[in-house]
Design a protein around this motif. Structure first.
Motif, PDB file in Angstrom:
ATOM      1  N   SER A  26       0.847  -1.170   0.093  1.00 53.78           N
ATOM      2  CA  SER A  26       0.052  -0.079  -0.225  1.00 53.78           C
ATOM      3  C   SER A  26       1.030   1.277   0.022  1.00 53.78           C
TER       4      SER A  26
ATOM      5  N   ARG B  27       1.913  -1.922 -13.972  1.00 50.59           N
ATOM      6  CA  ARG B  27       0.989  -1.081 -13.134  1.00 50.59           C
ATOM      7  C   ARG B  27      -0.177  -1.653 -12.258  1.00 50.59           C
ATOM      8  N   ARG B  28      -0.539  -1.168 -11.139  1.00 48.23           N
ATOM      9  CA  ARG B  28      -1.461  -1.488 -10.449  1.00 48.23           C
ATOM     10  C   ARG B  28      -2.263  -0.501  -9.551  1.00 48.23           C
ATOM     11  N   ASN B  29      -3.492  -1.127  -9.051  1.00 48.52           N
ATOM     12  CA  ASN B  29      -4.218  -0.140  -8.299  1.00 48.52           C
ATOM     13  C   ASN B  29      -3.721  -0.339  -6.766  1.00 48.52           C
ATOM     14  N   PRO B  31      -3.760   0.721  -2.535  1.00 54.08           N
ATOM     15  CA  PRO B  31      -4.600   1.692  -1.740  1.00 54.08           C
ATOM     16  C   PRO B  31      -3.558   2.323  -0.904  1.00 54.08           C
ATOM     17  N   GLU B  38      -7.752   4.741  -3.391  1.00 47.48           N
ATOM     18  CA  GLU B  38      -6.470   4.178  -3.745  1.00 47.48           C
ATOM     19  C   GLU B  38      -6.119   4.706  -5.048  1.00 47.48           C
ATOM     20  N   LYS B  40      -5.294   4.423  -8.898  1.00 52.13           N
ATOM     21  CA  LYS B  40      -5.507   3.549  -9.842  1.00 52.13           C
ATOM     22  C   LYS B  40      -4.347   3.561 -10.958  1.00 52.13           C
ATOM     23  N   GLY B  41      -3.936   2.274 -11.294  1.00 50.34           N
ATOM     24  CA  GLY B  41      -2.924   2.247 -12.314  1.00 50.34           C
ATOM     25  C   GLY B  41      -1.810   2.961 -12.296  1.00 50.34           C
ATOM     26  N   ALA B  67      -4.625  11.255  -7.042  1.00 54.64           N
ATOM     27  CA  ALA B  67      -5.833  10.258  -6.520  1.00 54.64           C
ATOM     28  C   ALA B  67      -6.155  10.381  -5.018  1.00 54.64           C
TER      29      ALA B  67
END
Lengths: 94, 216
Positions: A26, B27-29, B31, B38, B40-41, B67
């Motif tokens: 995270s 690339r990820r989402n 949090p 979160e 995103k991308g 974000a």
């Protein structure tokens, strides 16, 4: 790596954008540099005013041979280590 | 500046694998660790062994900042210090471990409680403006209404970062009350003090206590 070398590597990385932020699945909101609430230039101006009395260093608790540097100055807390070619920030917060 | 792209390889410390690992940029989402939204991308580095996100390059910060700003609504207001004392007192009744850093959590829970009351037709928001206006002095009506120190009192900043859902509920409640943002927050704190301390609402106290056990 002593204070002078760590400070030099840190400022160079901030100037060049050669740094990453440690993550554990995270985004750490406490890391104000990662979330864009402070800029690299602002961190440079904090670090530039520091001397060795503001610095401490300890070995990474999971990886031997990696020094974790902590700079505490005027309420700021900058914690990082170096894995070439990047400087890695654990946290930059106030 | 090293500009990473998807598929690039690097090295990082993986807390899950407890060591130095090979990583791949992808690339990820991802949090935020306080649960508020979160990104995103965004480009991140992922452990080649356990697939956990272990690093975020500097170039991803603008996307993360955008974000974060979309996910969090900042509420800033200055209140007479005694209002914050009232809030802290209500929190302290729920748990003696409560500290000023928990104000956001307690107020968020209370805003949600008020919104649910209002939707169920049990709310009193519509009467807040009326109550305020029948008080002695229009300018300081809430201070009179709640018997706040009549002398000039130090003001303190209340800074809250609310998630979009709670911020929307706050906006709706404030609109219904026809009070200004600051007056609404004053009234809400006094109402919370009443609902927790003076005339405790059992359901509310139970909810706050449960959350406090887990989060404080």
């Amino acid at each position: 790596m002593g204070f002078k070398a760590a400070k030099s590597a840190l400022i160079k990385a901030l100037k060049n954008g050669d740094f990453q932020h440690e993550a554990r699945g995270s985004i750490t909101v406490k890391n104000l540099l990662a979330t864009g609430q402070v800029t690299p230039q602002e961190v440079i101006s904090i670090v530039a005013r520091c001397d060795g009395s503001h610095h401490s260093c300890s070995e990474h608790h999971q990886v031997k041979g990696v020094d974790v540097h902590l700079i505490k100055y005027s309420g700021w807390y900058v914690k990082f280590y170096v894995i070439a070619p990047d400087v890695w920030f654990i946290s930059v917060h106030q | 500046m090293k500009f990473y792209q998807e598929g690039d390889k690097s090295r990082a410390i993986c807390s899950h694998c407890e060591g130095l690992v090979q990583t791949t940029f992808t690339r990820r989402n991802v949090p935020f660790d306080d649960g508020l939204g979160e990104a995103k991308g965004v480009l991140v580095s992922v452990c080649d062994v356990c697939d956990q996100v272990v690093g975020i390059p500097a170039q991803s910060t603008p996307a993360i900042k955008a974000a974060r700003e979309a996910a969090v609504v900042s509420i800033e207001t200055r209140l007479p210090a005694s209002y914050l004392d009232r809030l802290d007192q209500a929190m302290h009744v729920i748990t003696t471990a409560a500290a000023t850093k928990h104000r956001k959590m307690f107020l968020s829970l209370y805003i949600d409680f008020l919104a649910r009351e209002q939707r169920a037709g049990e709310g009193t928001i519509f009467t807040w403006r009326q109550a305020a206006c029948t008080a002695v002095d229009e300018k300081t009506h809430l201070d009179h209404l709640f018997n706040v120190c009549p002398h000039k009192e130090e003001s303190k900043r209340l800074s809250l970062k609310l998630n979009a859902h709670i911020a929307s509920e706050l906006d709706d409640l404030q609109t219904q009350s026809q009070l200004s943002r600051t007056d609404f927050i004053k009234h809400m704190i006094c109402q919370m003090q009443n609902d927790v301390v003076t005339s405790p609402k059992e359901k509310l106290v139970q909810e706050l206590t449960l959350f406090a056990r887990a989060a404080v």
